[in-house]
Design a protein around this motif. Structure first.
Motif, short mmCIF file in Angstrom:
data_model
loop_
_atom_site.label_atom_id
_atom_site.label_comp_id
_atom_site.label_asym_id
_atom_site.label_seq_id
_atom_site.Cartn_x
_atom_site.Cartn_y
_atom_site.Cartn_z
N PHE A 1 35.97 44.00 24.63
CA PHE A 1 35.53 43.52 25.93
C PHE A 1 35.16 44.68 26.85
O PHE A 1 35.79 45.73 26.80
N THR A 2 34.18 44.45 27.71
CA THR A 2 33.86 45.38 28.79
C THR A 2 34.07 44.64 30.09
O THR A 2 33.45 43.59 30.32
N LEU A 3 34.96 45.15 30.91
CA LEU A 3 35.20 44.55 32.22
C LEU A 3 34.10 45.01 33.16
O LEU A 3 34.03 46.18 33.52
N ILE A 4 33.25 44.09 33.56
CA ILE A 4 32.12 44.38 34.44
C ILE A 4 32.56 44.43 35.90
O ILE A 4 32.17 45.32 36.65
N CYS A 5 33.35 43.43 36.28
CA CYS A 5 33.77 43.39 37.69
C CYS A 5 35.04 42.58 37.85
O CYS A 5 35.44 41.81 36.97
N GLY A 6 35.65 42.78 39.00
CA GLY A 6 36.78 41.99 39.42
C GLY A 6 36.40 41.35 40.75
O GLY A 6 35.76 42.00 41.59
N ALA A 7 36.76 40.09 40.93
CA ALA A 7 36.41 39.38 42.15
C ALA A 7 37.67 38.86 42.83
O ALA A 7 38.54 38.28 42.18
N ASP A 8 37.74 39.08 44.12
CA ASP A 8 38.86 38.59 44.90
C ASP A 8 38.41 38.48 46.35
O ASP A 8 37.89 39.46 46.89
N PRO A 9 38.57 37.30 46.97
CA PRO A 9 38.14 37.17 48.37
C PRO A 9 38.85 38.13 49.32
O PRO A 9 38.30 38.53 50.34
N LYS A 10 40.07 38.51 48.95
CA LYS A 10 40.84 39.48 49.73
C LYS A 10 41.34 40.56 48.79
O LYS A 10 42.51 40.57 48.39
N PRO A 11 40.47 41.51 48.43
CA PRO A 11 40.89 42.53 47.47
C PRO A 11 42.11 43.30 47.97
O PRO A 11 42.19 43.65 49.14
N PRO A 12 43.08 43.52 47.09
CA PRO A 12 44.29 44.23 47.52
C PRO A 12 44.01 45.69 47.86
O PRO A 12 43.05 46.28 47.37
N ALA A 13 44.86 46.24 48.67
CA ALA A 13 44.74 47.66 49.04
C ALA A 13 44.78 48.52 47.80
O ALA A 13 45.54 48.25 46.87
N GLY A 14 43.94 49.53 47.76
CA GLY A 14 43.93 50.48 46.65
C GLY A 14 43.17 50.01 45.43
O GLY A 14 43.15 50.70 44.41
N ILE A 15 42.51 48.85 45.51
CA ILE A 15 41.86 48.30 44.32
C ILE A 15 40.68 49.16 43.86
O ILE A 15 40.39 49.22 42.66
N GLU A 16 40.01 49.83 44.76
CA GLU A 16 38.87 50.69 44.36
C GLU A 16 39.36 51.82 43.45
O GLU A 16 38.75 52.10 42.41
N ASP A 17 40.45 52.47 43.84
CA ASP A 17 41.01 53.54 43.00
C ASP A 17 41.48 52.98 41.66
O ASP A 17 41.28 53.60 40.62
N PHE A 18 42.10 51.81 41.71
CA PHE A 18 42.55 51.15 40.48
C PHE A 18 41.36 50.88 39.55
O PHE A 18 41.43 51.14 38.35
#
Length: 196
Positions: A28-45
């Motif tokens: 699998f290739t994870l293309i994206c993650g979707a969340d209406p309220k992305p948690p803090a630090g998710i970009e670094d994750f």
């Protein structure tokens, strides 16, 4: 074999666990993650786990034709509508348990999968943990005799550390409390061992 392109809807604790596993996958290739309220630090994750994109519109991700499959780690009350929408968009679906909160909803989800001719996976991964696989063998071989009674105890306070506004503590989203999140694994085991 080409990797399947997937997205995760819901980037909380469990969505991040799945993203971590997908970063190591050769399927699998994870293309994206979707969340209406992305948690803090998710970009670094996201950078540390495969460089996947972060989006806030779950419906747009479900409709995105570049994505083959959707992994739903969203609140329980959203599973049915999101799964049916994903099948309508031509996607395979892996939905965390509980599949939905009603038997009628589960039947509609299965019917949508059959109509779309797509796979519907359910998050009962505990069945595949080595101790449980061994237990299934012992029961199937008859080495422990006939099952007369099954009992389980789930005792941890993992959800106690969640903020009070977390959906896992909301009776509308998780009506059976800890059972909805973890006790359901025991029911799945019992059904796998002894039938419904």
């Amino acid at each position: 074999m080409a990797k399947m392109k997937v997205a995760i809807a819901g980037l909380g604790w469990w969505g991040k666990q799945i993203a971590t596993c997908l970063a190591k996958s050769d399927r699998f290739t994870l293309i994206c993650g979707a969340d209406p309220k992305p948690p803090a630090g998710i970009e670094d994750f996201a950078r540390a786990n495969g460089q996947f994109q972060i989006r806030t519109d779950v419906d747009a991700v479900i409709a995105d034709t570049s994505i083959d499959g959707i992994i739903l780690t969203t609140p329980n009350a959203f599973h049915e509508a999101q799964t049916i929408a994903a099948f309508a968009a031509g996607k395979a679906v892996y939905c965390e348990k509980p599949l939905t909160l009603t038997a009628a909803g589960a039947k509609r989800m299965v019917a949508a999968a059959e109509t779309a001719e797509k796979v519907l996976g359910i998050g009962h991964e505990r069945r595949f943990e080595p101790p449980f696989e061994e237990l299934f063998k012992l029961v199937a071989d008859g080495r422990i005799g006939r099952l007369l009674s099954l009992e389980a105890n789930v005792s941890h306070n993992q959800f106690q550390t969640l903020p009070n506004d977390n959906w896992r503590k909301d009776p509308k989203m998780s009506p059976a409390g800890l059972y909805t999140g973890t006790g359901i694994h025991m029911t799945d085991m019992f059904c796998a061992l002894a039938g419904t």
